[in-house]
Design a protein around this motif. Structure first.
Motif, PDB file in Angstrom:
ATOM      1  N   PRO A 152     -29.771   2.576  11.138  1.00  0.00           N
ATOM      2  CA  PRO A 152     -30.835   3.243  10.372  1.00  0.00           C
ATOM      3  C   PRO A 152     -32.085   2.389  10.194  1.00  0.00           C
ATOM      4  N   ALA A 153     -31.912   1.097   9.947  1.00  0.00           N
ATOM      5  CA  ALA A 153     -33.068   0.218   9.766  1.00  0.00           C
ATOM      6  C   ALA A 153     -33.831   0.034  11.074  1.00  0.00           C
ATOM      7  N   LEU A 154     -33.116  -0.065  12.191  1.00  0.00           N
ATOM      8  CA  LEU A 154     -33.781  -0.210  13.489  1.00  0.00           C
ATOM      9  C   LEU A 154     -34.542   1.064  13.846  1.00  0.00           C
ATOM     10  N   VAL A 155     -33.960   2.202  13.515  1.00  0.00           N
ATOM     11  CA  VAL A 155     -34.645   3.475  13.769  1.00  0.00           C
ATOM     12  C   VAL A 155     -35.922   3.558  12.948  1.00  0.00           C
ATOM     13  N   LYS A 156     -35.836   3.186  11.690  1.00  0.00           N
ATOM     14  CA  LYS A 156     -37.001   3.267  10.799  1.00  0.00           C
ATOM     15  C   LYS A 156     -38.152   2.386  11.283  1.00  0.00           C
ATOM     16  N   ASP A 157     -37.848   1.141  11.630  1.00  0.00           N
ATOM     17  CA  ASP A 157     -38.919   0.195  11.969  1.00  0.00           C
ATOM     18  C   ASP A 157     -39.342   0.258  13.435  1.00  0.00           C
ATOM     19  N   TYR A 158     -38.408   0.483  14.335  1.00  0.00           N
ATOM     20  CA  TYR A 158     -38.732   0.366  15.755  1.00  0.00           C
ATOM     21  C   TYR A 158     -38.757   1.695  16.507  1.00  0.00           C
ATOM     22  N   VAL A 159     -37.765   2.545  16.262  1.00  0.00           N
ATOM     23  CA  VAL A 159     -37.715   3.816  16.990  1.00  0.00           C
ATOM     24  C   VAL A 159     -38.816   4.756  16.502  1.00  0.00           C
ATOM     25  N   ASP A 160     -38.897   4.935  15.191  1.00  0.00           N
ATOM     26  CA  ASP A 160     -39.888   5.864  14.639  1.00  0.00           C
ATOM     27  C   ASP A 160     -41.327   5.427  14.910  1.00  0.00           C
ATOM     28  N   GLU A 204     -30.265  -8.813  11.645  1.00  0.00           N
ATOM     29  CA  GLU A 204     -31.294  -9.785  12.006  1.00  0.00           C
ATOM     30  C   GLU A 204     -31.207 -10.169  13.478  1.00  0.00           C
ATOM     31  N   LYS A 205     -29.999 -10.202  14.027  1.00  0.00           N
ATOM     32  CA  LYS A 205     -29.867 -10.574  15.440  1.00  0.00           C
ATOM     33  C   LYS A 205     -30.495  -9.511  16.332  1.00  0.00           C
ATOM     34  N   PHE A 206     -30.277  -8.234  15.992  1.00  0.00           N
ATOM     35  CA  PHE A 206     -30.892  -7.163  16.771  1.00  0.00           C
ATOM     36  C   PHE A 206     -32.408  -7.251  16.675  1.00  0.00           C
ATOM     37  N   ARG A 207     -32.911  -7.510  15.478  1.00  0.00           N
ATOM     38  CA  ARG A 207     -34.363  -7.641  15.304  1.00  0.00           C
ATOM     39  C   ARG A 207     -34.904  -8.797  16.135  1.00  0.00           C
ATOM     40  N   ASP A 208     -34.186  -9.916  16.144  1.00  0.00           N
ATOM     41  CA  ASP A 208     -34.639 -11.074  16.918  1.00  0.00           C
ATOM     42  C   ASP A 208     -34.737 -10.728  18.407  1.00  0.00           C
ATOM     43  N   TYR A 209     -33.734 -10.051  18.934  1.00  0.00           N
ATOM     44  CA  TYR A 209     -33.739  -9.710  20.355  1.00  0.00           C
ATOM     45  C   TYR A 209     -34.820  -8.676  20.676  1.00  0.00           C
ATOM     46  N   ILE A 210     -35.006  -7.718  19.786  1.00  0.00           N
ATOM     47  CA  ILE A 210     -36.059  -6.724  20.009  1.00  0.00           C
ATOM     48  C   ILE A 210     -37.430  -7.391  19.991  1.00  0.00           C
ATOM     49  N   GLU A 211     -37.641  -8.282  19.027  1.00  0.00           N
ATOM     50  CA  GLU A 211     -38.923  -8.987  18.944  1.00  0.00           C
ATOM     51  C   GLU A 211     -39.142  -9.856  20.180  1.00  0.00           C
TER      52      GLU A 211
END
Length: 305
Positions: free
Chosen positions: A160-168, A288-295
Motif C-alpha cells: 500500500p505504501a509503495l502504491v501511494k508514493d510510487y505507483v499513483d 525501506e529496502k523496496f524504497r531503496d531499490y526503487i530509488e
C-alpha cells in the motif's frame, strides 16, 4: 584615601571629556580590568558590527527557509525523474473482457542472458495483472502465491505504501506473476485470480484475499472454493455466475501452469520474489529496502536519460 580626589558619580557633566583609546589603554594596564568602555570603539567598528549582524541574520533566515523547504519536499523520487503518463490499468476489449491468459515476459522477447532482465517486464497496456503507468520509469515484477504468508505480509504491510508514493505518482508499475508453489490450493487460488482478472478485478480480488489470509494468522490460509467466491463478491466482480463457472471448470488452469513454469525457468522457486528494474529482491523485506531499490533504479533512469 585622598578626600580631595574627585568622586565618580556615574554621570558626565558638560565639562566632561571623553577619554581617547590611548588613555583607556593606560588606565587598564597592570589591573584586572578586561573590558573597555564602549566609548573606545571607533565608529567604523560599530558600522562593521552592525553589517555583520545583518549578514548573519540574513544567512540564518535563508538557511531556515531552505531547511523548511527541504523538510516539506517529498521523501521519494530523489532523482527527480519524470513520471510516466500512460494508462495505469488495462482497458477492456470491445466485449468488456480482459485478457487473463497473459503470462511471461514482454511479448516476443527471448531471454538468453542476464542482459535481458529488463525484458521480463511486460509493459503491456492490456495486462490486467499490472497497475501503474505503462511507461513508468521503473517496473517491479513480482512472483507471488495466495497461500504464502510472506506474500500476504508484503501485500498488506508494504505494497500500500509503495502504491501511494510510487505507483499513483506514475513512477512505478507493478506486474503480478503467478507462482503457486504451495500445492493444489495455491493453484486454485491463482485460477480464481485469473477469473477475477478476466473481469478487470484482479487487484481488488488479490487485496481482499490477502487480507483474509492475514486474518487467519501466519500460516497457510488453506482457502476453499467458498472463500474464493466470497472474496470475489467482496472485490466487486460483476458477473459472479461467470466467475463461478470458470473457477469450477478449470478455465484458467493452463495459463496458471504456464506462468509457474516460466517463473521456475528463471530459477525462481520461492515466494515472494521481486525484480525491481534489474535488481532482485527475495522475500518480504522491510518497506525501506523496496524504497531503496526503487530509488536506485530511478537514479539509473536519470543517468541514462
Amino acid at each position: 584615601m585622598n578626600e580631595d580626589a574627585p568622586k565618580d558619580s556615574g554621570t558626565h557633566t558638560e565639562n566632561s571629556v571623553t577619554p581617547d583609546e590611548e588613555t583607556l589603554n593606560s588606565w587598564s594596564e597592570g589591573s584586572e580590568v578586561t573590558e573597555k568602555s564602549w566609548y573606545a570603539i571607533p565608529t567604523a567598528a560599530w558600522f562593521a558590527a552592525v553589517v555583520a549582524l545583518l549578514v548573519v541574520g540574513a544567512v540564518g533566515f535563508w538557511a531556515g527557509s531552505k531547511s523548511t523547504e527541504f523538510s516539506e519536499s517529498p521523501t521519494y523520487n530523489l532523482a527527480r525523474v519524470s513520471p510516466g503518463q500512460g494508462p495505469a490499468q488495462a482497458a477492456p476489449s470491445g466485449d468488456g473482457t480482459f485478457d487473463a491468459s497473459i503470462f511471461g515476459p514482454r511479448a516476443g522477447a527471448k531471454l538468453s542472458s542476464p542482459d535481458d532482465l529488463e525484458l521480463i517486464h511486460r509493459r503491456d497496456p492490456n495486462d490486467p495483472f499490472a497497475i501503474g503507468a505503462v511507461d513508468a520509469p521503473v517496473v517491479m515484477s513480482m512472483y507471488s502465491d495466495f497461500e504464502c504468508p510472506f506474500c500476504a505480509r508484503f501485500a498488506t504491510q508494504t505494497e500500500p505504501a509503495l502504491v501511494k508514493d510510487y505507483v499513483d505518482s506514475g513512477l512505478l508499475r507493478i506486474e503480478w506473476n503467478d507462482l503457486p508453489v504451495n500445492g493444489p490450493k495455491a493453484e486454485k487460488d491463482a485460477e480464481a485470480g485469473r477469473a477475477a482478472a478476466a473481469q478487470g478485478k484482479f487487484w481488488e480480488f488479490a487485496r481482499v484475499l490477502f487480507a483474509k489470509a492475514t486474518e487467519r494468522g501466519s500460516g497457510h490460509p488453506e482457502f476453499e472454493e467458498k472463500d474464493l467466491l466470497d472474496a470475489a463478491r467482496e472485490a466487486g466482480v460483476p458477473d459472479m455466475d461467470r466467475f463461478t463457472r470458470e473457477l469450477k471448470d478449470g478455465t484458467w488452469a493452463k495459463p496458471v501452469a504456464d506462468a509457474k513454469d516460466f517463473a521456475q525457468g528463471l530459477g525462481i522457486s520461492g515466494t515472494p520474489e521481486f525484480l525491481v528494474g534489474t535488481s532482485h529482491i527475495s522475500g518480504a523485506q522491510p518497506e525501506e529496502k523496496f524504497r531503496d531499490y526503487i530509488e536506485l533504479e530511478l537514479l539509473h533512469v536519470k543517468r541514462a536519460g
